[in-house]
Design an enzyme around this catalytic site. Structure first.
Site, PDB file in Angstrom:
ATOM      1  N   ASN A 209      44.635  70.005  51.008  1.00 24.07           N
ATOM      2  CA  ASN A 209      43.314  69.734  50.243  1.00 24.07           C
ATOM      3  C   ASN A 209      42.301  69.209  51.089  1.00 24.07           C
ATOM      4  O   ASN A 209      41.346  69.308  50.719  1.00 24.07           O
ATOM      5  CB  ASN A 209      44.024  68.623  48.958  1.00 24.07           C
ATOM      6  CG  ASN A 209      44.705  69.351  47.952  1.00 24.07           C
ATOM      7  OD1 ASN A 209      44.323  70.601  47.835  1.00 24.07           O
ATOM      8  ND2 ASN A 209      45.648  68.790  47.309  1.00 24.07           N
ATOM      9  N   GLU A 244      52.748  68.664  44.371  1.00 21.35           N
ATOM     10  CA  GLU A 244      53.426  69.840  45.529  1.00 21.35           C
ATOM     11  C   GLU A 244      55.050  69.658  45.246  1.00 21.35           C
ATOM     12  O   GLU A 244      55.534  70.492  46.139  1.00 21.35           O
ATOM     13  CB  GLU A 244      52.921  69.630  46.756  1.00 21.35           C
ATOM     14  CG  GLU A 244      53.412  68.377  47.791  1.00 21.35           C
ATOM     15  CD  GLU A 244      52.712  67.152  47.431  1.00 21.35           C
ATOM     16  OE1 GLU A 244      53.014  66.176  48.270  1.00 21.35           O
ATOM     17  OE2 GLU A 244      52.035  66.866  46.483  1.00 21.35           O
TER      18      GLU A 244
END
Length: 331
Positions: A209, A244
């Site tokens: 990210n 995640e």
């Protein structure tokens, strides 16, 4: 024109299966509808009936003790064969039902009105029905009310289905995944059936990210979920537990079998080449916990797998660790 979807039983059962609702506990959203039918139409019984392969199963019922009946004696089995409501003013005078055990015995059905529950793609998966113990007519206004309430049942089925799936990965949401865990805990407590839980994190996901942006992170989540979906067995259950972190529930699997399965997942994820500029490569760390006497709540079971996952992450990542039976220390 022939309505082929009314005769495609395999596709109808597949449409019902997509809701993943059979044998689930009662839910207020459905119970409110059957209570409304009973109150507004003035009948002693109302059910939301879903027609499985060889049974009708009641997602909601009021005034009826049974939770299911054989399909071949179900009034609702006739209702799903058409697009319009089925009304039986007097079952004793109807050749289809006069000798039916639901008429000659408990719950002593004499009159019936049912509307098919059609999925958005046109398959009748069940019915909403009103049942009385005396002969009676149902006027057009009452049938219209029943049809409108039937549409609400289908809306609830759709909302329930959407709510159980994570929009990004397509995996079960945490709530839905925990509900599946609870089913297997019940099987273990009653029949000692084995099952194992895999928890895994995508390694260094924050770096993805931070370095490539959140859209790239979304692509990674989707690709990893798709990879796991391809790798798992048909009966294995994939869930996204948050961020995640994912879970895979492996029915009928002990710790050793789960360890081998987790290694397959781990290897498959490591081989992914995720489309990006440049292509992204990721790995995952796995913690495994087999169900056991000290793991007969979803929280305890997850906690045991989480201990092993922590060990996998702090042992170098991209690896599999199995929790000990006492859930105190990982192997």
């Amino acid at each position: 024109m022939l309505d082929t979807k009314l005769n495609d039983e395999a596709a109808r059962l597949a449409a019902l299966g997509r809701y993943e609702i059979l044998d689930t506990p009662p839910e207020p959203a459905f119970d409110r509808i059957t209570q409304l039918v009973r109150s507004i139409l003035g009948v002693p019984m109302s059910v939301v009936s879903l027609i499985d392969g060889d049974r009708q199963w009641f997602k909601s019922r009021t005034g009826i003790d049974a939770t299911e009946t054989p399909r071949d004696i179900a009034f609702c089995n006739h209702t799903i064969r058409d697009r319009v409501p089925m009304v039986v003013p007097d079952a004793c005078s109807d050749q289809r039902f006069s000798s039916n055990p639901l008429v000659t015995g408990d719950p002593n059905i004499r009159s019936y009105a049912g509307v098919p529950l059609a999925t958005p793609d046109g398959y009748n998966v069940g019915t909403l029905c009103a049942i009385d113990t005396v002969p009676r007519e149902f006027d057009p206004g009452q049938i219209a009310i029943l049809e409108n309430l039937g549409a609400l049942v289908v809306e609830q089925l759709e909302l329930r289905r959407i709510a159980e799936r994570d929009h990004l990965s397509g995996a079960l949401t945490r709530r839905a995944f925990v509900a599946e865990m609870d089913k297997h805990i019940a099987l273990f407590r009653r029949y000692a059936r084995p099952a194992s839980l895999l928890l895994f994190d995508i390694d260094h996901f924050k770096r993805v990210n931070d370095s490539h942006g959140h859209p790239a992170g979304d692509v990674v989540i989707r690709e990893v979920a798709a990879c796991c979906d391809r790798t798992k067995r048909p009966n294995d259950i994939l869930g996204r537990l948050g961020g995640e972190e994912f879970g895979v529930l492996l029915p009928e699997s002990n710790a050793a079998q789960a360890g081998a399965a987790a290694q397959r997942f781990c290897d498959a994820i490591a081989k992914l080449e995720i489309v990006h500029m440049p292509p992204l490569r990721v790995t995952a760390s796995f913690g495994i916990a087999e169900i056991g006497p000290d793991r007969i709540s979803s929280d305890a079971w997850i906690a045991a797998a989480d201990v092993a996952l922590y060990a996998a992450k702090h042992g170098g990542r991209n690896r599999v660790v199995i929790a000990k039976t006492d859930a105190a220390q990982p192997d």
